[in-house]
Design an enzyme around this catalytic site. Structure first.
Site, PDB file in Angstrom:
ATOM      1  N   HIS A  37       0.821  -1.210   0.000  1.00 37.60           N
ATOM      2  CA  HIS A  37       0.000   0.000   0.000  1.00 37.60           C
ATOM      3  C   HIS A  37       0.864   1.274   0.000  1.00 37.60           C
ATOM      4  CE1 HIS A  37      -4.050   1.238  -0.160  1.00 37.60           C
ATOM      5  NE2 HIS A  37      -4.303   1.436   1.103  1.00 37.60           N
ATOM      6  N   ASN A  83      -5.694   7.008   3.650  1.00 41.94           N
ATOM      7  CA  ASN A  83      -6.920   7.658   3.187  1.00 41.94           C
ATOM      8  C   ASN A  83      -6.969   9.142   3.527  1.00 41.94           C
ATOM      9  OD1 ASN A  83      -7.607   5.114   2.357  1.00 41.94           O
ATOM     10  ND2 ASN A  83      -9.234   4.803   3.862  1.00 41.94           N
TER      11      ASN A  83
END
Length: 213
Positions: A37, A83
């Site tokens: 990620h 995020n």
């Protein structure tokens, strides 16, 4: 390079010529370090090393920043969760007076096989919440993206799956040595195009891009 505190006043924001910025999306240390990620983080780290730049922590942006005055380039390594990286991007854009058209965001893409990549000019986030956060925070989708393939996890039959639990485990797992080699190859293949600003390219993919995970 050693990280230090960064004082404002590099001169980039005061110059009449607008600077560019490359952002690498990722999760903060230690949970995100070296994971699939966080390939965006790995990319800007490699870029800073290639340009022989030093990182400095910028408290206002909650990010590490590296500046190349010669190229009028800012590198951003957000320190918030993936995020919420968009918040760091907005703070940096405001501080350095960077327009969306001068922004490039590097991020992982599970819809592309490991080692594949795609340059994209604007458009939707294609479900990537980190990119969605950047769009929401700066108020525009009109920035470049370098999407780096990490592939999808496999199900019991050995087929790529979109299972939520498997996806979370997949993106949060550390990159193996052979996977890092493929990410480094992406860096080698894309460095020149990225530094040239991608001004003449739009939605350009690498030759291997047809095969998706």
């Amino acid at each position: 390079k050693k990280k230090k505190s960064l004082a404002m006043g590099s001169g980039l924001a005061q110059s009449p010529k607008r600077a560019s910025m490359v952002v690498g999306l990722g999760n903060p240390f230690p949970i995100g370090h070296g994971t699939r990620h966080s390939v965006g983080h790995l990319y800007v780290q490699r870029l800073a090393s290639e340009l022989k730049l030093s990182w400095a922590i910028h408290i206002r942006m909650l990010a590490y920043v590296a500046i190349c005055e010669r190229r009028r380039l800012v590198l951003l390594y957000p320190l918030l969760p993936y995020n919420h990286n968009g918040w760091c991007v907005r703070q940096a854009c405001d501080s350095f007076d960077i327009d969306a058209s001068c922004l490039t965001v590097v991020h992982d893409d599970a819809d592309r096989k490991l080692g594949a990549f795609s340059f994209k000019e604007g458009g939707s986030a294609l479900g990537n919440r980190g990119v969605q956060g950047v769009i929401r925070q700066i108020g525009s989708p009109d920035f470049r993206r370098l999407r780096v393939g990490i592939g999808r996890p496999l199900d019991e039959r050995g087929k790529p799956t979109r299972d939520k639990e498997k996806m979370i485990a997949h993106v949060m797992a550390k990159l193996a040595t052979d996977e890092l080699d493929k990410i480094n190859e992406v860096f080698r293949q894309t460095l020149e195009k990225l530094l040239n600003g991608l001004r003449s390219s739009k939605d350009e993919d690498n030759p291997a891009e047809d095969a998706k995970a």
